[in-house]
Design a protein around this motif. Structure first.
Motif, mmCIF file in Angstrom:
data_model
loop_
_atom_site.group_PDB
_atom_site.id
_atom_site.type_symbol
_atom_site.label_atom_id
_atom_site.label_comp_id
_atom_site.label_asym_id
_atom_site.label_seq_id
_atom_site.Cartn_x
_atom_site.Cartn_y
_atom_site.Cartn_z
ATOM 1 N N SER A 1 6.356 2.104 -53.413
ATOM 2 C CA SER A 1 6.796 2.140 -54.811
ATOM 3 C C SER A 1 6.792 0.779 -55.490
ATOM 4 C CB SER A 1 8.201 2.740 -54.898
ATOM 5 O OG SER A 1 8.147 4.119 -54.642
ATOM 6 N N THR A 2 6.371 -0.250 -54.758
ATOM 7 C CA THR A 2 6.315 -1.581 -55.352
ATOM 8 C C THR A 2 4.868 -2.048 -55.374
ATOM 9 O OG1 THR A 2 6.888 -2.307 -53.125
ATOM 10 C CG2 THR A 2 8.614 -2.443 -54.777
ATOM 11 N N ALA A 3 4.584 -3.027 -56.227
ATOM 12 C CA ALA A 3 3.253 -3.620 -56.241
ATOM 13 C C ALA A 3 3.154 -4.588 -55.076
ATOM 14 C CB ALA A 3 3.029 -4.352 -57.560
ATOM 15 N N MET A 4 1.951 -4.738 -54.545
ATOM 16 C CA MET A 4 1.768 -5.658 -53.426
ATOM 17 C C MET A 4 1.832 -7.104 -53.919
ATOM 18 S SD MET A 4 1.570 -4.124 -50.648
ATOM 19 C CE MET A 4 2.261 -2.496 -50.907
ATOM 20 N N LEU B 1 9.393 -8.465 -51.165
ATOM 21 C CA LEU B 1 9.888 -7.202 -50.614
ATOM 22 C C LEU B 1 9.013 -6.047 -51.082
ATOM 23 C CD1 LEU B 1 13.723 -7.587 -51.389
ATOM 24 C CD2 LEU B 1 12.597 -8.012 -49.197
ATOM 25 N N ILE C 1 9.158 -1.573 -51.262
ATOM 26 C CA ILE C 1 9.954 -0.373 -51.028
ATOM 27 C C ILE C 1 9.001 0.789 -50.766
ATOM 28 C CG2 ILE C 1 11.576 1.301 -51.999
ATOM 29 C CD1 ILE C 1 12.641 -0.880 -53.807
ATOM 30 N N ARG D 1 9.101 4.809 -50.466
ATOM 31 C CA ARG D 1 10.013 5.889 -50.835
ATOM 32 C C ARG D 1 9.521 7.196 -50.238
ATOM 33 N NH1 ARG D 1 12.774 6.374 -56.716
ATOM 34 N NH2 ARG D 1 10.691 6.134 -57.546
ATOM 35 N N MET E 1 15.515 -2.536 -44.217
ATOM 36 C CA MET E 1 16.766 -1.940 -44.661
ATOM 37 C C MET E 1 16.444 -0.487 -45.007
ATOM 38 S SD MET E 1 18.838 -4.470 -44.361
ATOM 39 C CE MET E 1 20.273 -3.537 -44.873
ATOM 40 N N THR F 1 17.825 2.950 -46.745
ATOM 41 C CA THR F 1 18.822 3.558 -47.615
ATOM 42 C C THR F 1 18.573 5.058 -47.652
ATOM 43 O OG1 THR F 1 18.735 1.552 -48.951
ATOM 44 C CG2 THR F 1 19.925 3.425 -49.884
ATOM 45 N N THR G 1 13.118 -0.622 -47.278
ATOM 46 C CA THR G 1 12.798 -1.929 -47.871
ATOM 47 C C THR G 1 12.266 -2.832 -46.762
ATOM 48 O OG1 THR G 1 14.597 -1.618 -49.429
ATOM 49 C CG2 THR G 1 13.657 -3.816 -49.303
ATOM 50 N N HIS H 1 9.692 -6.298 -45.351
ATOM 51 C CA HIS H 1 9.149 -7.598 -45.718
ATOM 52 C C HIS H 1 7.879 -7.341 -46.525
ATOM 53 C CE1 HIS H 1 11.617 -9.023 -42.265
ATOM 54 N NE2 HIS H 1 11.803 -10.040 -43.074
ATOM 55 N N GLY H 2 7.618 -8.180 -47.516
ATOM 56 C CA GLY H 2 6.555 -7.878 -48.477
ATOM 57 C C GLY H 2 5.130 -8.036 -47.975
ATOM 58 N N GLY I 1 4.118 5.988 -56.578
ATOM 59 C CA GLY I 1 5.455 5.677 -56.074
ATOM 60 C C GLY I 1 6.556 5.883 -57.078
ATOM 61 N N SER J 1 12.351 -10.109 -56.573
ATOM 62 C CA SER J 1 11.793 -10.187 -55.216
ATOM 63 C C SER J 1 10.565 -9.314 -55.019
ATOM 64 C CB SER J 1 12.858 -9.818 -54.186
ATOM 65 O OG SER J 1 13.816 -10.838 -54.095
ATOM 66 N N LEU K 1 8.912 0.297 -58.980
ATOM 67 C CA LEU K 1 10.270 -0.239 -58.828
ATOM 68 C C LEU K 1 10.211 -1.756 -58.697
ATOM 69 C CD1 LEU K 1 11.665 2.187 -56.072
ATOM 70 C CD2 LEU K 1 12.051 2.350 -58.539
#
Lengths: 462, 462
Positions: free
Chosen positions: A12-15, A19, A21, A23, A66, A68, A85, A87-88, A461, B12, B19
């Motif tokens: 769900s995050t851009a590379m 970090l 995520i 999902r 992490m 959740t 979550t 490491h990026g 995402g 981050s 997200l």
């Protein structure tokens, strides 16, 4: 095309960040993630975050993460949701996604998390669409409009309209049932009154789209004038000053749309044009057609000329500029014109404030004099023609516009038929069409095609 | 340069996803975030996630977010940490960051969260550096090495070495204190034994850097051969097949380094070269110098020639190729050579398996025959010369290499002095130097400059 009973997963995050995520949503979300974690998560309480390790198929640790957990129905999709979550690292994110698929998840389609939230009744279609708008909003006004729509501003109005019309139809149906008895349950005057109000309200919304669209894409401002009037210097002066303010926001418009500038809450889309010759030889000029097309697009037209009160062969002065504008205004009356008397540093200040309704501003693009005043003027013009986007409903979505436009045609038709005292049966057909289109806006009526159209515009995402 | 008592904030995640995460760390983290949330978070339990709203200065809602709270010391930095997960809008992220700064946070420097974790004793410097390596790892082998380093593999070894040397020094100091009594507390033979073991261990580590570095940046493979031998066709054949496998990982190497290819766990960095003429006119050729430079860089050199057993004027055959290789090998003996007999689809198959130790492979780059065999050969070569990166320690970091190199010089010097029966006092100076450099690797000894060097290579928000 979409299945709702399986479990979906996406990054769900851009590379490229610190970090990422991942999902996961669906009935099996917790079990599927549990297959690849070192510590058991099936007992982890909803809305808690815990450190864990992702294991690959040979039970080797891949990353410290992490995790959740959100238990249904208290999650974004109302399904069980797990967020990992990491490491990026693109490598790790991709690896975990692969492990999730091997454990039984399916890679989510674009916007599929939001689609599920819609399906599960968390919000309607206009609110889902507002999420995409919220993500792409680049200035305070677009953000505000998207936020209001997400909070249900548009939905409530659409639902109220629809409710009125449903009530209306119900009364008409009743009348039809008792047609032989020639009973009139509904008061025709009242019908016409409701219909007129609805039509007038929709008219306002349709009208707001012009501004909504301008706000979304940037208010189109065309800069025209004779060659060497200083158009490009003006553009640079406008953009340069703001670059320092724009740059802290990473990856925004500058790379995508050339020459946009956000002044306070409004984004302007500046379009530079080829220099114009005198009115006589306009038609002969190549490239003039394009300039004229841009003028058609514009909400604001800045005509750059010289502050020199007696323009030379190379310099057009304010009076000549105004003469020229009058020619163009025949084609384009809606736009707001500004005369920019440039090179004001070179000539004794002329005190002309405006020609008819065209304001005149003295600037020196080269010396960056008067640029702030121009910005204030641009803002004032936009604020004048804009509805109050703090409170008013503004359409920004082409789909909504198209559906309301169709709704309006049928409502107007119905009103016409009422006036002609046509039978209730015939009128009711138009009202039903209107209801159909209104229902599509909020998604009370939807098809796979409509949904696919909407959600493929989302990012992965979401 | 760095302050540790204030509260830092950063976005981050990379912009452009569904997200974003904004991370806040420091003593005031919870209070600062609480200033801009609608619902109070001061009572929110550690490691829980709750829905909340971010308010701007006029108390208007900006975004619906998830807020996760981590109470010190159970957080990444061991400080109070708050993570705000927002809708993926650059505008919103920037706005929230601004609000946080207005509430008393400072925008974090690159790597400053990790730096704080290091300072607060969560891990040592090699582990902190491994986080950056983990994020940038693009294949399984680099990921594995970074992961082991992050878990403390290198740290433990460095600490053990240092411990040995400290013990060593202590004994020598004792000897010095009692020098007048000519007592020898430490057994010199034992000293020499420990020293030799340490030197030999460090030698192995220094040696591993060659491969570690190759793995990190991609194993350099140079493709050479006469013009028209099919070098570029080969490269395309190699890359094209794998594109489908590489593409699911967004934004990875392809845009940055041209022509890298990951085969299983190993990344190869292919370098195409200008075609070579016959050995006689090499020196005259422009561009040959560059080819020779690339050959110097290479771990593997693929020499492309023709499968035609009697090469024409335009085609060099296997035998000629081998003659040429012998010329180049004078300069570059370490690299592994491969003869690629191309255009094998056109000529009757020649059964030559190898020339001396140079393997010969028959392929058709055009018809994509033999490409898989080439990949297997490349992998086998790398696996042969590589240490076992599943278990062995491998250096991948230039800083570690440089410090170990300096350590080694002093240890060798000490050993030399022992052999020369120089006084313990003089020897101890070298050992202390060695200890100093070893301590810098793990960060037991560190300066602001060293830290700044390391952490400015991190990304924002890590």
């Amino acid at each position: 095309m979409y299945y709702t009973r399986d479990t979906i997963a996406a990054i769900s995050t851009a590379m490229g960040g610190a970090l990422n995520i991942i999902r996961i949503s669906g009935m099996q979300a917790i079990e599927i993630v549990n297959n690849i974690t070192k510590k058991d998560i099936t007992e982890q309480k909803s809305h808690t975050t815990k450190i864990n390790y992702i294991l690959d198929r040979s039970r080797e640790e891949i990353d410290e993460v992490m995790i959740t957990v959100f238990h249904a129905p208290k999650s974004f999709t109302t399904e069980n949701v797990v967020e990992i979550t990491t490491h990026g690292s693109p490598y790790i994110a991709q690896k975990i996604l692969t492990l999730l698929v091997e454990s039984g998840a399916r890679i989510a389609e674009k916007g599929e998390f939001t689609l599920r939230a819609f399906w599960n009744g968390r919000f309607d279609l206009t609110q889902a669409e507002a999420i995409a708008d919220l993500i792409s909003a680049q200035n305070a006004s677009m953000h505000r409009i998207a936020w209001q729509q997400m909070k249900g501003g548009l939905s409530q109005k659409m639902k109220a309209l629809r409710q009125d019309l449903i009530h209306f139809t119900a009364l008409m149906e009743l009348e039809l049932d008792f047609a032989e008895e020639e009973v009139e349950f509904a008061n025709r005057t009242q019908f016409i009154h409701i219909l007129k109000n609805t039509i007038s309200f929709i008219e306002g919304l349709l009208h707001s789209f012009r501004y909504g669209n301008a706000l979304k894409k940037g208010v189109p401002v065309v800069i025209i004038g004779k060659p060497n009037a200083g158009k490009s210097t003006l553009l640079n002066a406008l953009l340069e000053e703001e670059k320092a303010i724009v740059s802290p926001i990473p990856g925004t418009t500058r790379d995508v749309i050339e020459d946009t500038l956000t002044i306070e809450e409004i984004t302007f889309r500046f379009m530079d044009t080829a220099g114009l010759r005198t009115t006589q030889d306009i038609v002969e000029q190549l490239g003039v057609k394009r300039t004229l097309e841009k003028i058609q697009e514009a909400e604001i037209i800045i005509y750059v000329c010289s502050a020199n009160p007696r323009g030379s062969e190379y310099e057009e002065d304010i009076y000549q500029a105004y003469q020229n504008i009058q020619v163009y205004q025949k084609d384009k009356k809606n736009a707001q014109w500004i005369i920019l008397a440039n090179k004001a540093d070179l000539y004794p200040r002329n005190e002309v404030q405006s020609f008819s309704n065209v304001p005149v501003l003295f600037v020196s693009a080269k010396e960056k004099q008067g640029i702030s005043a121009l910005k204030v003027l641009l803002l004032n013009i936009v604020r004048q023609f804009l509805p109050d986007f703090q409170t008013d409903l503004i359409l920004t979505n082409q789909r909504h516009f198209d559906l309301l436009f169709k709704t309006q045609i049928h409502l107007k038709n119905a009103l016409e038929l009422f006036h002609q005292s046509v039978s209730t049966e015939l009128i009711s057909i138009d009202i039903k069409h209107a209801l159909h289109y209104l229902g599509q806006i909020t998604g009370d009526i939807s098809t796979e095609d409509i949904l696919a159209d909407i959600f493929t515009n989302f990012c992965i995402g979401k």
